[in-house]
Design a protein around this motif. Structure first.
Motif, PDB file in Angstrom:
ATOM      1  N   GLY A 169       0.978  -1.351  -0.317  1.00 33.44           N
ATOM      2  CA  GLY A 169       0.173   0.075   0.161  1.00 33.44           C
ATOM      3  C   GLY A 169       1.127   1.051   0.391  1.00 33.44           C
ATOM      4  O   GLY A 169       2.448   0.954  -0.216  1.00 33.44           O
ATOM      5  N   ASP A 170      -0.038   2.250   0.378  1.00 36.99           N
ATOM      6  CA  ASP A 170       0.792   3.287   0.518  1.00 36.99           C
ATOM      7  C   ASP A 170       1.291   3.717   0.980  1.00 36.99           C
ATOM      8  O   ASP A 170       1.287   3.293   2.867  1.00 36.99           O
ATOM      9  CB  ASP A 170       0.129   4.758  -0.743  1.00 36.99           C
ATOM     10  CG  ASP A 170      -1.489   4.896   0.013  1.00 36.99           C
ATOM     11  OD1 ASP A 170      -1.509   4.046   1.055  1.00 36.99           O
ATOM     12  OD2 ASP A 170      -2.136   4.746  -0.826  1.00 36.99           O
ATOM     13  N   SER A 175       1.387   3.204   7.453  1.00 33.42           N
ATOM     14  CA  SER A 175       2.012   3.657   8.810  1.00 33.42           C
ATOM     15  C   SER A 175       0.775   3.115   9.488  1.00 33.42           C
ATOM     16  O   SER A 175       0.776   2.970  10.762  1.00 33.42           O
ATOM     17  CB  SER A 175       2.120   4.765   8.648  1.00 33.42           C
ATOM     18  OG  SER A 175       1.019   5.788   9.231  1.00 33.42           O
ATOM     19  N   ASN A 176      -0.812   2.682   8.885  1.00 37.07           N
ATOM     20  CA  ASN A 176      -1.675   2.316   9.457  1.00 37.07           C
ATOM     21  C   ASN A 176      -1.233   0.887  10.514  1.00 37.07           C
ATOM     22  O   ASN A 176      -1.423   0.559  11.135  1.00 37.07           O
ATOM     23  CB  ASN A 176      -3.092   2.083   8.566  1.00 37.07           C
ATOM     24  CG  ASN A 176      -3.719   3.681   8.259  1.00 37.07           C
ATOM     25  OD1 ASN A 176      -3.191   4.230   9.106  1.00 37.07           O
ATOM     26  ND2 ASN A 176      -4.523   4.235   7.983  1.00 37.07           N
ATOM     27  N   TYR A 177      -0.988   0.052   8.966  1.00 41.12           N
ATOM     28  CA  TYR A 177      -0.280  -1.492   9.523  1.00 41.12           C
ATOM     29  C   TYR A 177       0.705  -1.402  10.575  1.00 41.12           C
ATOM     30  O   TYR A 177       0.578  -2.028  11.369  1.00 41.12           O
ATOM     31  CB  TYR A 177      -0.082  -2.090   7.938  1.00 41.12           C
ATOM     32  CG  TYR A 177      -0.256  -3.796   7.998  1.00 41.12           C
ATOM     33  CD1 TYR A 177      -0.841  -4.314   8.510  1.00 41.12           C
ATOM     34  CD2 TYR A 177       1.306  -4.046   7.959  1.00 41.12           C
ATOM     35  CE1 TYR A 177      -0.778  -5.644   8.765  1.00 41.12           C
ATOM     36  CE2 TYR A 177       1.534  -5.645   8.219  1.00 41.12           C
ATOM     37  CZ  TYR A 177       0.194  -6.172   8.341  1.00 41.12           C
ATOM     38  OH  TYR A 177       0.284  -6.973   8.959  1.00 41.12           O
ATOM     39  N   THR A 230      -5.982   2.158   1.949  1.00 40.06           N
ATOM     40  CA  THR A 230      -6.446   3.130   1.818  1.00 40.06           C
ATOM     41  C   THR A 230      -7.586   2.494   0.507  1.00 40.06           C
ATOM     42  O   THR A 230      -6.766   1.487  -0.053  1.00 40.06           O
ATOM     43  CB  THR A 230      -5.795   3.867   1.341  1.00 40.06           C
ATOM     44  OG1 THR A 230      -5.035   3.235  -0.285  1.00 40.06           O
ATOM     45  CG2 THR A 230      -5.027   4.908   2.734  1.00 40.06           C
ATOM     46  N   SER A 231      -8.407   2.993   0.500  1.00 40.58           N
ATOM     47  CA  SER A 231      -9.149   2.475  -0.512  1.00 40.58           C
ATOM     48  C   SER A 231      -8.253   3.029  -2.491  1.00 40.58           C
ATOM     49  O   SER A 231      -8.401   1.923  -3.080  1.00 40.58           O
ATOM     50  CB  SER A 231     -10.720   3.313  -0.649  1.00 40.58           C
ATOM     51  OG  SER A 231     -10.251   4.854  -1.544  1.00 40.58           O
ATOM     52  N   GLU A 232      -7.276   3.730  -2.185  1.00 37.04           N
ATOM     53  CA  GLU A 232      -6.652   4.229  -3.280  1.00 37.04           C
ATOM     54  C   GLU A 232      -5.297   2.840  -3.651  1.00 37.04           C
ATOM     55  O   GLU A 232      -5.402   2.515  -4.588  1.00 37.04           O
ATOM     56  CB  GLU A 232      -6.272   5.170  -3.323  1.00 37.04           C
ATOM     57  CG  GLU A 232      -4.951   6.352  -4.574  1.00 37.04           C
ATOM     58  CD  GLU A 232      -3.671   5.945  -4.931  1.00 37.04           C
ATOM     59  OE1 GLU A 232      -3.477   5.714  -4.121  1.00 37.04           O
ATOM     60  OE2 GLU A 232      -4.129   5.537  -6.123  1.00 37.04           O
ATOM     61  N   TYR A 236      -5.503   0.063  -6.803  1.00 36.11           N
ATOM     62  CA  TYR A 236      -4.382   0.289  -7.860  1.00 36.11           C
ATOM     63  C   TYR A 236      -4.130  -1.500  -7.821  1.00 36.11           C
ATOM     64  O   TYR A 236      -3.247  -1.559  -9.327  1.00 36.11           O
ATOM     65  CB  TYR A 236      -3.498   1.015  -7.564  1.00 36.11           C
ATOM     66  CG  TYR A 236      -1.970   1.101  -7.645  1.00 36.11           C
ATOM     67  CD1 TYR A 236      -2.237   1.701  -8.286  1.00 36.11           C
ATOM     68  CD2 TYR A 236      -0.565   0.160  -7.545  1.00 36.11           C
ATOM     69  CE1 TYR A 236      -1.504   2.633  -9.703  1.00 36.11           C
ATOM     70  CE2 TYR A 236       0.042   0.955  -8.301  1.00 36.11           C
ATOM     71  CZ  TYR A 236       0.298   1.049  -9.546  1.00 36.11           C
ATOM     72  OH  TYR A 236       1.215   1.638 -10.142  1.00 36.11           O
ATOM     73  N   TYR A 237      -4.000  -1.731  -6.624  1.00 35.38           N
ATOM     74  CA  TYR A 237      -3.682  -3.667  -6.240  1.00 35.38           C
ATOM     75  C   TYR A 237      -4.729  -4.339  -7.587  1.00 35.38           C
ATOM     76  O   TYR A 237      -4.166  -5.121  -8.408  1.00 35.38           O
ATOM     77  CB  TYR A 237      -3.584  -3.896  -4.899  1.00 35.38           C
ATOM     78  CG  TYR A 237      -2.956  -5.291  -4.802  1.00 35.38           C
ATOM     79  CD1 TYR A 237      -1.597  -5.609  -4.898  1.00 35.38           C
ATOM     80  CD2 TYR A 237      -3.107  -6.281  -4.274  1.00 35.38           C
ATOM     81  CE1 TYR A 237      -1.259  -6.967  -5.117  1.00 35.38           C
ATOM     82  CE2 TYR A 237      -3.388  -7.554  -3.773  1.00 35.38           C
ATOM     83  CZ  TYR A 237      -1.820  -7.789  -3.984  1.00 35.38           C
ATOM     84  OH  TYR A 237      -1.721  -8.914  -4.426  1.00 35.38           O
TER      85      TYR A 237
END
Ligand code: HAM
Length: 465
Positions: A169-170, A175-177, A230-232, A236-237
């Motif tokens: 992710g971005d 950072s959330n993870y 994130t939803s973005e 993307y993935y």
């Protein structure tokens, strides 16, 4: 006498192994060319800060494995542990991000150095073959790199391939993870291995890479990265995976795949080969997306994506699974002077035969003909060309077919025709532009055949003229 051997963890590549490396590299170069990637050659030696800044202070590579030293001018330099940082640096130094159409598509081949504990598939000097696409954020480009790697392995003959894929992710997702994972491991930290304790502080994501048996259960039950994207990042993935499905590239999502270099974001992947017993020597190749590295090194924010294969691992798996092509080296002609007197003249004939496009060698210090024939057999020679005193006088040579043992006296002025007659149907057509097979009629119109009789590697064309 003191026997000097290779430095621990390094190895010589000679004989069959060298031929195989050449074949693998050639296949890689040809495929890279098809996909529009151009070669970048960067120095083996770089300023150490290039790698501390890119591969990352918290990576094992920078912390433990760099061949780092002060040069005579007191500058800290390192033997490159990988290429991605060097390729981005080279593109930035040449200002390609300002002046060239993006993406910049580069490939590379060469040695890399890591001070690792030597073991199967792990060396301190090893060769990498890799690609980087710099300067564009597109899931299609990520899919292109992943697909390239898969096709390359297929081209080499690999069958039991497993492509593992994941997304980090971005920045926000990561950072959330990180937060979630720190909370999860915190109560167990005391029982965990010392590496994990360090990783907890430096780069908690890397705990997911832990292979220590007592930690495995805990790692398996860790929160899944997917829930923190994130939803973005999710979108993307999923576009990358959609394209891989379209291209019919099979993959397996692996939530615990984090990779050991700090610059990754979004998609990461590894190619594995499992033998019949299900054993793997580690990833044959790996790569991923990076969204900060180019900005870090060039000042211009761009995305990049790339992959690298380890040549030693490719070779070792191809060899142990009998997937290497026949690499018997064949000599078309061995020139055999009967005595030292005929050596200089025989050498002129040798060069002439090579100019005709045939693989030719000579006995430089001739012993008996018998021993020359033995040597020719060991070198898988098709024809012997014997030059003695009489032949020198009459400007002839004896051409002997090593397989049938039939021999004939050939005036030197007819030698080219005689060799063509015997060798055309055997001769390898490597390098012929049309890729024709000598047994078929060829109607290609490559310019060599008609304009430069002896420059065409394809003697079939010559015969047709
Ligand atoms: P890496 O996973 O560190 O990634 O290395 C890529 C490949 O190099 C590995 O899959 C393995 O085949 C080979 N390799 C690594 N270390 C060794 C070793 N000690 N001995 C033998 N083979 C080894 C990178 O280097 C990234 N730069 C890949 C990349 C390119 N990511 C984006 N672009």
């Amino acid at each position: 006498m003191d026997n000097i051997v290779t430095v621990k963890g390094t190895h010589d590549v000679i004989n069959d192994e060298a031929i195989a490396y050449q074949e693998i590299e050639l296949a890689f170069r040809e495929l890279a060319d098809l996909y529009g990637y151009l070669e970048f050659k960067t120095p083996v030696l770089e300023y150490s800060k290039l790698f501390t800044r890119s591969v990352g202070e918290s990576s094992d590579i920078v912390r433990k494995e760099m061949y780092e030293f002060l040069d005579k001018g007191g500058r800290s330099v390192s033997l490159r542990p990988e290429f991605t940082a060097s390729i981005v640096r080279a593109a930035a130094n040449a200002k390609l991000f300002n002046t060239q159409d993006l993406p910049i598509k580069a490939f590379y081949v060469g040695p890399a150095f890591r001070y690792e504990r030597p073991q199967a598939g792990r060396y301190r000097q090893f060769y990498q073959l890799g690609l980087e696409a710099l300067g564009e954020r597109s899931p299609i480009l990520d899919a292109e790199i992943i697909s390239f790697g898969y096709k390359f392995l297929q081209l080499l003959g690999f069958k039991n391939l497993k492509l593992k894929i994941n997304t980090l992710g971005d920045d926000e997702s990561k950072s959330n993870y990180k937060k979630a994972i720190k909370e999860y491991f915190k109560p167990h930290l005391e029982e965990m291995c010392s590496d994990c304790k360090e990783r907890y502080e430096l780069n908690p994501l890397r705990i997911l890479d832990c292979k220590v048996p007592s930690d495995i259960e805990l790692v398996k039950n860790a929160p899944s990265m997917k829930n923190y994207l994130t939803s973005e990042s999710k979108e993307y993935y999923s576009l990358i995976l959609d394209m891989l499905n379209e291209l019919q590239i099979p993959f397996e999502e692996d939530d615990s795949l984090v990779r050991g270099l700090d610059y990754y974001s979004d998609v990461v992947f590894e190619y594995h080969f499992y033998d019949e017993e299900g054993k793997s020597i580690g990833a044959l190749g790996a790569g991923g997306h990076y969204d900060k590295l180019i900005g870090e090194l060039s000042g211009i924010n761009h995305d990049g994506v790339g992959l690298a294969f380890g040549l030693e691992r490719l070779y070792s798996v191809l060899q142990s699974n009998n997937l290497l092509p026949d690499m018997t080296h064949v000599l078309d002609v061995m020139v055999m002077p009967i005595s030292d007197n005929e050596v200089p003249f025989s050498y002129i004939i040798t060069e002439y035969i090579r100019d005709l496009g045939y693989k030719c060698d000579i006995s430089y210090s001739p012993k008996s003909l018998k021993s020359q024939f033995k040597k020719a057999e060991r070198k898988n020679t098709r024809f012997a060309l014997i030059v003695g005193e009489d032949e020198l006088k009459t400007q002839t040579a004896i051409l002997k077919n090593m397989e049938t043992q039939v021999q004939e006296k050939v005036p030197l002025q007819d030698l080219a025709d005689a060799l063509d007659k015997h060798l055309i149907n055997h001769h390898s057509h490597e390098g012929c532009e049309c890729g024709c097979d000598s047994d078929d009629d060829c109607d290609c119109d490559c310019e060599h055949d008609h304009e430069h009789e002896h420059e065409c590697c394809c003697h079939h064309h010559k015969e047709e003229e």
